[in-house]
Design an enzyme around this catalytic site. Structure first.
Site, PDB file in Angstrom:
ATOM      1  N   ASN A   1       0.875  -1.183   0.000  1.00 23.14           N
ATOM      2  CA  ASN A   1       0.000   0.000   0.000  1.00 23.14           C
ATOM      3  C   ASN A   1       0.908   1.227   0.000  1.00 23.14           C
ATOM      4  OD1 ASN A   1      -1.752   2.088   0.550  1.00 23.14           O
ATOM      5  ND2 ASN A   1      -2.178   1.464   2.662  1.00 23.14           N
ATOM      6  N   TRP A   2       0.966   1.884  -1.157  1.00 21.02           N
ATOM      7  CA  TRP A   2       1.872   3.040  -1.276  1.00 21.02           C
ATOM      8  C   TRP A   2       1.305   4.304  -0.622  1.00 21.02           C
ATOM      9  CZ3 TRP A   2       5.042   3.429  -6.490  1.00 21.02           C
ATOM     10  CH2 TRP A   2       5.919   2.332  -6.549  1.00 21.02           C
ATOM     11  N   LYS A   3       0.052   4.244  -0.191  1.00 23.48           N
ATOM     12  CA  LYS A   3      -0.593   5.421   0.416  1.00 23.48           C
ATOM     13  C   LYS A   3      -0.430   6.633  -0.512  1.00 23.48           C
ATOM     14  CE  LYS A   3       0.355   3.395   4.867  1.00 23.48           C
ATOM     15  NZ  LYS A   3       0.323   3.540   6.298  1.00 23.48           N
TER      16      LYS A   3
ATOM     17  N   HIS B   1      -9.284   0.865   5.223  1.00 24.36           N
ATOM     18  CA  HIS B   1      -7.997   1.107   5.894  1.00 24.36           C
ATOM     19  C   HIS B   1      -8.218   2.053   7.073  1.00 24.36           C
ATOM     20  CE1 HIS B   1      -3.887   2.364   6.627  1.00 24.36           C
ATOM     21  NE2 HIS B   1      -3.502   1.311   5.938  1.00 24.36           N
TER      22      HIS B   1
ATOM     23  N   GLU C   1      -6.630   4.466   8.069  1.00 25.57           N
ATOM     24  CA  GLU C   1      -6.420   5.884   7.750  1.00 25.57           C
ATOM     25  C   GLU C   1      -7.649   6.485   7.055  1.00 25.57           C
ATOM     26  OE1 GLU C   1      -2.611   5.483   5.776  1.00 25.57           O
ATOM     27  OE2 GLU C   1      -1.742   4.862   7.692  1.00 25.57           O
TER      28      GLU C   1
ATOM     29  N   GLU D   1      -4.979  -5.167  10.772  1.00 24.56           N
ATOM     30  CA  GLU D   1      -3.954  -4.136  10.933  1.00 24.56           C
ATOM     31  C   GLU D   1      -4.196  -3.373  12.236  1.00 24.56           C
ATOM     32  OE1 GLU D   1      -2.127  -2.917   6.980  1.00 24.56           O
ATOM     33  OE2 GLU D   1      -3.931  -1.730   7.175  1.00 24.56           O
TER      34      GLU D   1
ATOM     35  N   GLY E   1       2.988   1.919  10.820  1.00 27.20           N
ATOM     36  CA  GLY E   1       3.991   2.973  10.675  1.00 27.20           C
ATOM     37  C   GLY E   1       4.732   3.319  11.954  1.00 27.20           C
TER      38      GLY E   1
ATOM     39  N   SER F   1       3.814  -2.412  10.263  1.00 25.23           N
ATOM     40  CA  SER F   1       5.264  -2.429  10.477  1.00 25.23           C
ATOM     41  C   SER F   1       5.923  -3.747  10.081  1.00 25.23           C
ATOM     42  CB  SER F   1       5.596  -2.078  11.937  1.00 25.23           C
ATOM     43  OG  SER F   1       5.200  -0.754  12.225  1.00 25.23           O
TER      44      SER F   1
ATOM     45  N   GLY G   1       2.951  -1.155   4.237  1.00 23.62           N
ATOM     46  CA  GLY G   1       2.968   0.248   3.867  1.00 23.62           C
ATOM     47  C   GLY G   1       4.378   0.699   3.512  1.00 23.62           C
ATOM     48  N   GLY G   2       5.058   1.285   4.476  1.00 20.65           N
ATOM     49  CA  GLY G   2       6.362   1.919   4.233  1.00 20.65           C
ATOM     50  C   GLY G   2       7.359   1.040   3.504  1.00 20.65           C
TER      51      GLY G   2
HETATM   52  C1  PEP Z   1      -0.532   0.065   6.162  1.00 22.36           C
HETATM   53  O1  PEP Z   1      -0.712   1.262   6.125  1.00 22.36           O
HETATM   54  O2  PEP Z   1      -1.371  -0.691   5.652  1.00 22.36           O
HETATM   55  C2  PEP Z   1       0.665  -0.428   6.837  1.00 22.36           C
HETATM   56  C3  PEP Z   1       0.650  -1.660   7.249  1.00 22.36           C
HETATM   57  O3  PEP Z   1       1.706   0.446   6.995  1.00 22.36           O
HETATM   58  P1  PEP Z   1       3.179   0.102   7.559  1.00 22.36           P
HETATM   59  O4  PEP Z   1       3.609  -1.192   6.929  1.00 22.36           O
HETATM   60  O5  PEP Z   1       4.012   1.253   7.152  1.00 22.36           O
HETATM   61  O6  PEP Z   1       3.043  -0.045   9.050  1.00 22.36           O
END
Ligand code: PEP
Length: 249
Positions: free
Chosen positions: A10-12, A93, A95, A163, A169, A209, A230-231
């Site tokens: 997920n590049w957000k 999600h 967010e 999640e 993050g 994470s 994500g990241g």
């Molecule tokens: C996400 O936003 O779906 C996520 C899991 O982010 P991260 O891996 O950066 O914690």
């Protein structure tokens, strides 16, 4: 039935066209791990260019509107995603739930719209820190699952991503036992809706994470069928080892 591992990035709200080389490198490297299904969900603006750079790759959206079309300035309908070649979409999600006030009912409507448009869905659930600390995480997440699941669904096109909000993050991750317990509880809840046979085929991803160091342990936990990342999905150097960890299990 054995469930194929599924590793999704997920590049957000990250990525300009200059980042397409990373996507190409990720999808190229993924060919060495055919046992793992790999997908990227870039911003809407990069879906078409990413598919042009990596033809045949699984590329999806990070959200969609629940309506088919209409006066919803700034929104994108599920059919529009499908029209440009996307094959999946993330809904619910945290967010979006937190930042845009999306309720379980909103998420359910989006998931139904996405399935109707022919997309696969990754439906996200997860508890905030205070709920985890109070011991109510499983009840909280199962209520989200019950409230967000489409009325009818094809189990082969619906995945759940667990999640925990406090893990996204932050570099914090739940214990492997806590992840396994949550995923087992989600699968049992899915069984109430879809029947245990169909629920046994559905993929439940862990997100929060995930990185090259912890991926093997997290993806190896009971009832964990992959990762939503994500990241660490923004670059091949960070994401490909997670795919490889999924392949090694
Ligand atoms: C996400 O936003 O779906 C996520 C899991 O982010 P991260 O891996 O950066 O914690």
């Amino acid at each position: 039935m054995a469930r194929r591992k599924y590793v999704v990035g997920n590049w957000k709200m990250n990525g300009l066209t200059a980042a397409l080389g990373e996507a190409q490198a990720i999808f190229d490297a993924a060919k060495a791990h055919p046992a793992v299904d790999v997908a990227l969900c870039p911003p809407f603006t990069l879906i078409g260019p990413m598919l042009a750079a990596a033809p045949g790759a699984a590329v999806g959206g990070q959200d969609c509107h629940s309506a088919v079309s209409g006066a919803y300035t700034g929104s994108v309908a599920a059919a529009m995603l499908a029209d440009i070649g996307a094959t999946l979409v993330i809904v619910g999600h945290s967010e979006r739930r937190e930042g845009f006030g999306e309720s379980d009912a909103d998420v359910k409507a989006k998931a139904e719209a996405a399935l109707a448009a022919g997309l696969s869905v990754i439906l996200c659930v997860g508890e905030p820190r205070e709920v985890r600390e109070s011991g109510g995480a499983i009840d909280y997440v199962l209520a989200q699952v019950a409230g967000s699941l489409p009325a009818d669904f094809d189990a082969s096109r619906l995945a759940i991503a667990y999640e925990p909000i406090w893990a996204i993050g932050t570099g914090l991750v739940p214990t492997v036992d806590d992840v396994a317990a949550m995923h087992g509880a989600i699968r049992a809840k899915l069984g109430e809706r879809a029947g245990s046979g169909a629920a046994g085929t559905m993929r439940i991803l862990y997100g929060g994470s995930v990185n090259a160091e912890n991926a093997a342990e997290l993806l190896g936990a009971g009832d964990v069928d992959g990762a939503l990342v994500g990241g660490a999905s923004l670059t091949a150097v960070k994401f490909v080892p997670i795919i490889a960890a999924g392949a090694g299990l």
